[in-house]
Design a protein around this motif. Structure first.
Motif, mmCIF file in Angstrom:
data_model
loop_
_atom_site.group_PDB
_atom_site.id
_atom_site.type_symbol
_atom_site.label_atom_id
_atom_site.label_comp_id
_atom_site.label_asym_id
_atom_site.label_seq_id
_atom_site.Cartn_x
_atom_site.Cartn_y
_atom_site.Cartn_z
ATOM 1 N N ALA A 130 0.652 -1.119 -0.060
ATOM 2 C CA ALA A 130 0.072 0.095 0.071
ATOM 3 C C ALA A 130 0.998 1.234 0.150
ATOM 4 O O ALA A 130 1.467 1.386 0.876
ATOM 5 C CB ALA A 130 -1.002 0.041 1.155
ATOM 6 N N ASP A 131 0.766 2.167 -1.084
ATOM 7 C CA ASP A 131 1.602 3.384 -0.993
ATOM 8 C C ASP A 131 2.869 3.208 -0.783
ATOM 9 O O ASP A 131 3.512 3.925 -0.149
ATOM 10 C CB ASP A 131 0.692 4.445 -0.354
ATOM 11 C CG ASP A 131 -0.419 4.645 -0.828
ATOM 12 O OD1 ASP A 131 -0.499 4.883 -1.887
ATOM 13 O OD2 ASP A 131 -1.429 5.227 0.017
ATOM 14 N N GLY A 132 3.541 2.080 -1.421
ATOM 15 C CA GLY A 132 4.956 2.046 -1.222
ATOM 16 C C GLY A 132 5.602 1.340 -0.172
ATOM 17 O O GLY A 132 6.760 1.178 0.290
ATOM 18 N N GLY A 133 4.464 0.972 0.801
ATOM 19 C CA GLY A 133 4.870 0.289 2.052
ATOM 20 C C GLY A 133 5.710 -1.277 1.869
ATOM 21 O O GLY A 133 5.782 -1.847 0.878
ATOM 22 N N GLU A 134 5.280 -2.050 3.211
ATOM 23 C CA GLU A 134 6.023 -3.293 2.882
ATOM 24 C C GLU A 134 5.148 -4.249 2.146
ATOM 25 O O GLU A 134 3.919 -4.034 2.194
ATOM 26 C CB GLU A 134 6.176 -3.591 4.513
ATOM 27 C CG GLU A 134 7.174 -3.197 5.250
ATOM 28 C CD GLU A 134 8.546 -3.404 4.822
ATOM 29 O OE1 GLU A 134 8.821 -4.545 4.307
ATOM 30 O OE2 GLU A 134 9.250 -2.469 4.602
ATOM 31 N N TRP A 135 5.549 -5.193 1.746
ATOM 32 C CA TRP A 135 4.754 -6.213 0.960
ATOM 33 C C TRP A 135 4.300 -7.325 2.014
ATOM 34 O O TRP A 135 5.099 -7.582 2.966
ATOM 35 C CB TRP A 135 5.635 -6.864 0.022
ATOM 36 C CG TRP A 135 6.081 -6.133 -1.182
ATOM 37 C CD1 TRP A 135 7.283 -5.586 -1.361
ATOM 38 C CD2 TRP A 135 5.433 -6.007 -2.407
ATOM 39 N NE1 TRP A 135 7.130 -4.876 -2.482
ATOM 40 C CE2 TRP A 135 5.940 -5.281 -3.221
ATOM 41 C CE3 TRP A 135 4.114 -6.557 -2.998
ATOM 42 C CZ2 TRP A 135 5.739 -4.772 -4.445
ATOM 43 C CZ3 TRP A 135 3.527 -5.942 -4.160
ATOM 44 C CH2 TRP A 135 4.390 -5.241 -4.878
#
Length: 528
Positions: A467-472
């Motif tokens: 989400a928006d460049g966060g953790e997978w």
């Protein structure tokens, strides 16, 4: 000594037709319902290959809207004579049941890169057409003959008819020159001339695990043809232990160093009998026996590793793993489903740096799907994208899909539910049975950029999201991919797994989705 490692064209690249012009080697392969039509790969040494071009790029050459699954382009034949390339292909409109509607066409070009001509219609009597250029200047078409009648052999033989370049049509009588061997299901004919004989190479046994390449020869082009006493010249039937299965549907080439090779269709099971990469192209080294029959070195079973010809190595730069959609047209590895990529539904210029797809019909449509996809070419690979999409209701979807055909796919998609809002979930079709795999879909309300990832390891896929460049984070559990194969279906089918980006809007309002990039990376087993 250089070694060729098979398959040379991994992933969905079946029915190879090989051609040498000077010291350049080309292989044309079937594309079925995927557009553009016919893949042509290029090599200088038979070891290293690159995807070079697609000759059928216009709807006027190939109109597949409404074509059934595993219809479209079957078994192209690429040839060359007196400065002109000739490409013969079938556009299959129907294929299930007693009848097959198989229309055969010819296009030409003076340069392999095109432009390729508008098609010349040839016939519809059967499929797998092939053009032979005799040394007296005459040209001959052969194709398998289809017989729909009850109690008759559906694969009714190989028919021969002359082609007139001046009249741009078939002329003269049609003659059935070869009824096939006891292996039956005779198709894929190619004619060659060597030491005063006409050699007819055919595919027999069906395109699955009894597939084979067989040879017959005659002193005259219209027969009678005597069958090679050691047929089949190539097969993996009855050899379940070898890696290259389904060997057959072949064509041969003499190198500029006077060596002989045969390219052929093959499949590699990922589990039991399931070949989810589809039917691929491999190559075998050949020689001529003292009594002038073609033999596969170490054959008739195919080999994973083959001695390369006496040609200096000529590697190509590796294809890029990531597409940032910075060019105004789709890269060569991308295909669309049945229809050409038109600005009305797919654009790389409306929002520079993004692939914008306008949602069209559903995943079961055989007409106008908004899908851009590439072949899966390794059993172990990771595909990733970043999606910006604001659906307004549940009839609008977009995401990352593993697609075989309208009956079988696995789809990590974003949509909107009345109560849950913007949501991420997995939908799947197995033999046409629709399912939603998450009991509780993932809330992505307010998330602008959604990363989507598919990690395929052998017979399973694991989806991930960010989400928006966060953790997978993982999405659901591992899912079997074996239904994305020719072999899983209750009826015969012929393609392979594609990994794609798509958007649907079955409300008809054509809601768009934007994809920032796409990456495809092949990995080692258990590397992720």
């Amino acid at each position: 000594m250089a070694i060729i490692t098979n398959p040379i064209l991994p992933g969905f690249n079946p029915d190879p037709s090989i051609l040498r012009v000077g010291d350049d080697y080309y292989i044309a392969t079937s594309t079925f319902e995927w557009f553009p039509g016919v893949q042509i790969h290029h090599s200088k040494d038979l070891v290293h290959w690159r995807l070079l071009t697609h000759p059928l790029t216009r709807k006027s050459q190939l109109n597949m809207e409404g074509n059934i699954d595993s219809g479209g382009v079957w078994a192209p034949c690429l040839s060359y004579d007196n400065g002109t390339f000739y490409l013969i292909y079938t556009d299959v409109k129907s294929r299930v049941g007693a009848f097959k509607d198989t229309h055969n066409y010819l296009v030409t070009a003076t340069d392999i890169m095109g432009p390729w001509s508008e098609p010349i219609y040839l016939n519809s009597s059967g499929f797998d057409p092939s053009l032979f250029h005799d040394d007296d200047g005459r040209k001959w078409l052969v194709n398998m003959l289809w017989d729909h009648r009850k109690g008759h052999n559906r694969f009714a033989g190989t028919v021969l008819q002359e082609y007139s370049v001046e009249e741009q049509k078939l002329v003269g009588p049609v003659k059935n020159i070869f009824k096939g061997t006891e292996l039956k299901l005779t198709e894929g004919p190619h004619l060659y001339k060597w030491h005063g004989y006409y050699y007819l190479l055919t595919a027999e046994g069906g395109t699955q695990y009894n597939h084979a390449a067989t040879m017959a020869r005659s002193k005259t082009i219209d027969g009678p043809y005597e069958v090679d006493p050691q047929n089949p010249v190539l097969t993996s039937a009855g050899r379940p232990e070898i890696a290259l299965q389904k060997a057959g549907h072949a064509s041969v080439v003499q190198t500029h160093t006077n060596e002989w090779y045969m390219v052929h269709l093959t499949g590699r099971p990922v589990q039991d009998k399931y070949c989810n990469l589809g039917r691929e192209t491999a190559i075998q080294r050949c020689y001529w026996s003292d009594d002038l029959w073609l033999r596969v070195e170490g054959g008739p079973a195919p080999s994973l590793q083959v001695q390369a010809p006496d040609i200096a190595p000529h590697p190509f730069a590796p294809a890029p793993e990531r597409d940032d959609f910075d060019q105004p047209v789709l890269a060569i590895d991308w295909s669309t489903l049945r229809i050409p990529p038109e600005e009305s539904w797919v654009t790389l210029t409306e929002r520079p740096g993004y692939l914008r797809l306008r949602g069209m019909e559903s995943m079961i449509s055989t007409h106008r799907q908004s899908m851009v996809a590439r072949r899966q070419q390794s059993f172990h690979c990771v595909s990733e994208t970043c999606l910006e999409f604001e659906p307004e209701h549940y009839q609008q979807m977009a995401g990352l899909i593993l697609y075989y055909d309208t009956m079988d796919y696995i789809y990590l998609r974003v949509t909107r539910h009345e109560d849950a809002g913007k949501s991420l979930g997995i939908i799947q079709s197995v033999k046409g049975q629709y399912d939603e795999l998450l009991e509780q879909e993932i809330d992505v309300e307010g998330v602008q950029r959604i990363g989507l990832k598919a990690v395929i390891e052998g017979e399973h896929v694991q989806f991930w999201y960010s989400a928006d460049g966060g953790e997978w984070s993982p999405v659901g559990e591992k899912i079997s991919v074996i239904h994305l194969s020719d072999d899983f279906s209750d009826y015969v089918r012929f393609t392979g797994t594609f990994i794609g980006l798509c958007a649907q809007d079955v409300s008809g309002s054509r809601k768009h989705a934007d994809f920032d990039y796409f990456s495809y990376r092949e990995t080692e087993a258990n590397a992720y």
